[in-house]
Design a protein around this motif. Structure first.
Motif, PDB file in Angstrom:
ATOM      1  N   GLU A  23       2.461  40.807 -23.136  1.00 24.87           N
ATOM      2  CA  GLU A  23       3.040  41.864 -22.315  1.00 24.87           C
ATOM      3  C   GLU A  23       1.968  42.481 -21.431  1.00 24.87           C
ATOM      4  O   GLU A  23       0.804  42.574 -21.821  1.00 24.87           O
ATOM      5  CB  GLU A  23       3.676  42.938 -23.210  1.00 24.87           C
ATOM      6  N   PRO A  24       2.344  42.913 -20.233  1.00 22.52           N
ATOM      7  CA  PRO A  24       1.333  43.464 -19.312  1.00 22.52           C
ATOM      8  C   PRO A  24       0.722  44.752 -19.844  1.00 22.52           C
ATOM      9  O   PRO A  24       1.379  45.536 -20.531  1.00 22.52           O
ATOM     10  CB  PRO A  24       2.134  43.716 -18.025  1.00 22.52           C
ATOM     11  N   LEU A  25      -0.530  44.962 -19.504  1.00 20.43           N
ATOM     12  CA  LEU A  25      -1.255  46.156 -19.937  1.00 20.43           C
ATOM     13  C   LEU A  25      -1.766  46.865 -18.695  1.00 20.43           C
ATOM     14  O   LEU A  25      -2.779  46.484 -18.106  1.00 20.43           O
ATOM     15  CB  LEU A  25      -2.412  45.764 -20.864  1.00 20.43           C
ATOM     16  N   SER A  26      -1.050  47.907 -18.283  1.00 26.55           N
ATOM     17  CA  SER A  26      -1.413  48.638 -17.072  1.00 26.55           C
ATOM     18  C   SER A  26      -2.612  49.528 -17.308  1.00 26.55           C
ATOM     19  O   SER A  26      -3.004  49.793 -18.461  1.00 26.55           O
ATOM     20  CB  SER A  26      -0.230  49.485 -16.598  1.00 26.55           C
ATOM     21  N   SER A  27      -3.190  50.018 -16.219  1.00 29.63           N
ATOM     22  CA  SER A  27      -4.347  50.911 -16.337  1.00 29.63           C
ATOM     23  C   SER A  27      -3.973  52.196 -17.066  1.00 29.63           C
ATOM     24  O   SER A  27      -4.775  52.754 -17.825  1.00 29.63           O
ATOM     25  CB  SER A  27      -4.899  51.235 -14.944  1.00 29.63           C
TER      26      SER A  27
END
Length: 301
Positions: A119-123
């Protein structure tokens, strides 16, 4: 004027959060009257049986032969580790403090989902992760100074990790099993393991069958395990996952408040700072973003 649907949704979310928040001090209150593993086992076993009885008309959704391994894995992580270690750990820490550390779980879910589910890991989520770990570090300083139990902190962290791993596993397999049957069966399997272990290493005669014990046991089984879980999954099925995710950060706040007011647990400055950092962390990780629906990062208790 708010629609009846919105009012019902708000009441349902409030019910889940309040019950989960109360369940920590309730379990703490029960422990002087019972060995921990027997209490953890009996409340989850009873809750699982009650929920299974309600679900019997839909027994075909159980699909035991197909999904038995999933039921056993979730039972190990979410009942044996989460409920068992939690109940033991509550002997060493105030219930509010213990719940604050365990609620590092949404932060861990984000990390584990990035590692194993890609899953994406945003800032913003990275900032939330850092703040969450800082919150636990601030609280843990009391253990280093000897003010609070290092063992209790360790058990709280193990509880949170077990819960987080359970959530990630459920997210990975959620298309294979019925959510309510999963909760019922993992309660029955895990509760049986905990109860059997408790009967083997603890003394059942230490259970004091008084009103406080029976009240706590029934509350945890009926409301904490069965009712709140049923409402939780109803919310999930109506598309309310983002709301639940953003409101569950209130659970440790409620637990701390109840523990302080009714159990006379200490409310320290380090607990306040750690709580603030963890709540901010959970908010940053769960906050809605444009054009994206945040997946819920909790699993039912």
């Amino acid at each position: 004027m708010q629609s009846p649907f919105r009012i019902k949704t708000a009441l349902a979310i409030s019910f889940v959060v309040i019950i989960w928040g109360m369940n920590w001090p309730v379990s703490k209150y029960a422990l002087p009257n019972t060995p921990p593993l027997l209490y953890a086992g009996m409340r989850t076993l009873l809750g699982g049986i009650l929920l299974a009885l309600v679900l019997l008309p839909q027994w075909k959704k159980l699909q035991w032969r197909k999904n038995w391994i999933i039921y056993f894995i979730v039972a190990l992580l979410n009942t044996v580790i989460f409920n068992g270690v939690q109940t033991i750990g509550l002997q060493y820490l105030p219930s509010g403090l213990f719940s604050v550390i365990v609620y590092l779980q949404p932060v861990l879910v984000t990390l584990f989902s990035w590692m194993w589910l890609k899953e994406p890991l945003s800032s913003m989520k990275v900032v939330g992760l850092i703040l969450g770990f800082l919150g636990v570090a601030v609280i843990s300083l009391g253990g280093i100074r000897g003010d609070i139990s290092i063992l209790g902190i360790s058990l709280a962290l193990i509880t949170g990790v077990g819960w987080a791993l359970s959530v990630v596993f459920v997210k990975k397999t959620n298309n294979q099993v019925d959510g309510l049957w999963l909760v019922a069966i993992q309660g029955i399997i895990g509760g049986s393991i905990l109860t059997g272990t408790g009967l083997g290493i603890e003394n059942p005669s230490m259970i004091v069958l008084n009103i406080p014990y029976l009240s706590c046991l029934l509350f945890s089984a009926i409301f904490g395990m069965a009712a709140a879980t049923a409402v939780y999954f109803k919310l999930m099925n109506t598309g309310e996952s983002s709301k639940i995710a953003s409101f569950t950060f209130l659970v440790p706040v409620i637990s701390v408040a109840i523990g302080t007011l009714f159990l006379h647990e200490p409310f320290t400055y380090s607990l306040l700072k750690g709580l603030a950092l963890i709540l901010l962390s959970i908010y940053l990780i769960n906050r809605p973003v444009k054009s994206q629906t945040i997946e819920n990062q909790q699993v039912a208790q």
